[in-house]
Design a protein around this motif. Structure first.
Motif, PDB file in Angstrom:
ATOM      1  N   LEU A 201      38.931  37.897  43.764  1.00 39.48           N
ATOM      2  CA  LEU A 201      37.959  36.863  43.158  1.00 39.48           C
ATOM      3  C   LEU A 201      37.928  37.264  41.618  1.00 39.48           C
ATOM      4  N   LEU A 202      38.057  38.587  41.410  1.00 42.80           N
ATOM      5  CA  LEU A 202      37.942  38.951  39.822  1.00 42.80           C
ATOM      6  C   LEU A 202      39.022  38.507  39.166  1.00 42.80           C
ATOM      7  N   ALA A 203      40.456  38.670  39.931  1.00 39.76           N
ATOM      8  CA  ALA A 203      41.786  38.502  39.485  1.00 39.76           C
ATOM      9  C   ALA A 203      41.671  36.732  38.921  1.00 39.76           C
ATOM     10  N   TYR A 204      41.464  35.938  39.932  1.00 41.51           N
ATOM     11  CA  TYR A 204      41.373  34.504  39.832  1.00 41.51           C
ATOM     12  C   TYR A 204      40.254  34.116  38.786  1.00 41.51           C
ATOM     13  N   MET A 205      39.261  34.785  38.772  1.00 39.81           N
ATOM     14  CA  MET A 205      38.468  34.299  37.728  1.00 39.81           C
ATOM     15  C   MET A 205      38.937  34.674  36.441  1.00 39.81           C
TER      16      MET A 205
END
Length: 580
Positions: A37-41
């Motif tokens: 999720l951090l990567a996509y955000m």
């Protein structure tokens, strides 16, 4: 405040968190949802703040698609039309000539166009952390690999042709295989092991187990020559898999080859950890593994130095042991050979996609539940790295084409996975992959840091050209860390097949070069251009190198050392290699 059975409230909360993460991990195959999720955000936020990049992407899409539509309109009427997009050199999905015929050429070219655009859309976004960019790009590639037209009967011309010629029997046979695999998976039954058996077909070089402790069995192989080199060889395999990758079938066994060349060979066979071994550490693997093996060899072959060779993770551990021994003025190593072993993890390839604080914390919670890293979790990570070779092509061949899977010795070994102790694996990932302590001189052995620069024994380092586990440029970094003579070999093949490269095997080649301690540094790409390619097996120059570092010939030593209490315990391959 105290909870159940004397546990404090913070301990209960921590245990609850770990249980939740462990249960989640069964569905995410060990991937941390928070990390993803951090990567996509990170990607989405920076993409949203880059209108210029968005406009560029839209312009790229319109221009490429307009050109593609013109190409596709000509494809039905021109059987010799050139591809709109040429696949990458290592992309084998559309190699069959059937893909060049309409309408399959349009289908495959349209897919490759979308692949190309998604790569463009997920890379070079200003401000996105490199690790996050790599994760997003990797995830996009996984989705595209799943949606490839090669994976569906209606869009794969090879499957369509097979269905017509077989009257649909390929699909019937594929469905039967799918049902069998689902049964094994749902009932957690072990799959059929095939016809190759350890001790009968594999790992059959004659020898004796001459030492055993909680962690290793040490195998001493029987000599086949009247005299042997005075210095024995100790091989340290990786414990992520069984040792017999280096003793497969008689025709491609590295162990047999070395014995036949007049060397006394010892092999470590690692215990397959269970929940009782959850607290085994990197220190245990060093002391109860390499150092215990060296102590045993010194009793069997007294007053002789040892040629030590380590494969993959075993090579990394050997480099740690060699540096600690050099620091402590322990000069028992005559030479050090490293097969696809990394010592600097700054460019450790796509495995780094699974290494960050969030991922490691998540994985530790999964291991905490069982006490070890499960074989399914490890195989899942490697399958993602090579999803076409290990997943999708297999599904197409077995479920759509109806081909019966064949098992060779390397495939049988690859299916014989092992577990990894909770504590050791956590230390390995944190200290080496995440913190890079070994290359930075911060790795602690016996309460003191070690440095690879202390190693004075000559080093023979082998890397493989298409390695997904230990990329050759990462292995090459040994030149930056050691202040000794280094002979470096870059051989064709991948992480396993490149090492199992016996003389006489076709389509094998290697490059070789030597760097002395006083020589100036040569960048990896420059090294690649400067050294010519040689046809054949790298085993032959390695044996020549070992002979040049050895002394006289002597009579073969006894099997074990009865006067030291080292009696042969059983025949090779021993008991630990058979543990499931």
């Amino acid at each position: 405040m105290t909870g159940i059975q004397g546990a404090t409230m913070p301990e209960i909360k921590t245990t609850l968190d770990r249980m939740i993460h462990a249960m989640e991990g069964r569905f995410t195959k060990g991937m941390s949802p928070a990390s993803l999720l951090l990567a996509y955000m990170d990607w989405l936020i920076h993409m949203g703040h880059s209108p210029g990049k968005i406009a560029e992407m839209m312009e790229n899409m319109l221009r490429k698609h307009s050109a593609f539509l013109l190409w596709a309109s000509r494809a039905p009427f021109d059987p010799d039309i050139k591809p709109f997009i040429n696949p990458l050199a290592d992309d084998r999905r559309f190699k069959d000539p059937a893909w060049s015929k309409f309408p399959y050429n349009v289908i495959s070219q349209n897919f490759m166009l979308h692949e190309q655009w998604w790569h463009y859309a997920t890379t070079n976004i200003p401000g996105v952390a490199k690790h996050h960019e790599n994760m997003v790009t990797f995830s996009a590639r996984q989705w595209l690999d799943m949606l490839s037209p090669t994976n569906f009967a209606l869009t794969n011309p090879v499957v369509a042709n097979r269905t017509l010629t077989s009257g649909g029997m390929n699909l019937v046979q594929g469905m039967q295989k799918l049902v069998e695999d689902l049964q094994h998976s749902l009932l957690e039954e072990p799959p059929h092991e095939g016809d190759l058996k350890v001790g009968r077909d594999l790992a059959v070089t004659p020898g004796k187990v001459v030492y055993r402790n909680r962690l290793i069995e040490l195998i001493q192989y029987s000599p086949t020559t009247e005299k042997v080199r005075a210095e024995p060889i100790l091989i340290v395999p990786a414990w992520i898999m069984k040792y017999y990758i280096l003793d497969l079938s008689p025709h491609n066994s590295m162990v047999k080859y070395l014995v036949d060349q007049g060397f006394t060979v010892f092999m470590i066979s690692w215990h397959n950890p269970t929940v009782e071994d959850r607290d085994l550490s990197m220190k245990d693997y060093t002391q109860k593994g390499i150092m215990a093996a060296l102590d045993t060899i010194n009793k069997i072959v007294p007053d002789q130095k040892v040629h030590a060779a380590g494969y993959c993770l075993g090579g990394t551990l050997l480099s740690i042991a060699a540096a600690a021994m050099a620091r402590d003025e322990d000069h028992r190593l005559q030479s050090v050979t490293l097969f696809t072993a990394q010592t600097d993890f700054t460019e450790a390839g796509e495995l780094m996609l699974f290494i960050d604080e969030s991922q490691l914390s998540y994985m530790e919670d999964m291991m905490w539940e069982k006490g070890y890293l499960d074989t399914k979790q490890m195989s899942g990570a490697f399958m993602l790295l090579r999803s076409y070779d290990l997943l999708w092509s297999r599904m197409v061949n077995e479920y759509l084409l109806g081909d019966q899977p064949t098992t060779n010795d390397l495939m049988a070994w690859n299916a014989d996975a092992t577990r990894m102790p909770y504590r050791m694996h956590s230390q390995y990932l944190r200290l080496l992959f995440l913190n890079n302590d070994l290359a930075s001189g911060r790795y602690i052995v016996n309460d003191r840091p070690i440095s690879l620069r202390d190693i004075r024994a000559p080093v023979f380092a082998v890397a493989t050209l298409t390695d997904h586990v230990a990329p050759w440029r990462s292995v090459y970094k040994i030149h930056d860390l050691c202040n000794t003579e280094i002979t470096f070999v870059l051989t064709s093949g991948g992480h396993n097949a490149g090492i199992v490269s016996e003389p006489g095997r076709p389509r094998r080649s290697f490059q070789i070069g030597q760097q002395r301690a006083e020589d100036k540094h040569i960048p990896a790409e420059q090294w690649l251009q400067q050294h010519q390619k040689h046809e054949g097996s790298w085993w032959e120059p390695w044996v020549g190198w070992l002979e040049s570092k050895s002394t006289e010939y002597t009579l073969p030593p006894e099997m074990g050392s009865p006067e030291s209490g080292l009696y042969p315990l059983c025949d090779a391959p021993g008991n630990y290699v058979l543990e499931k």
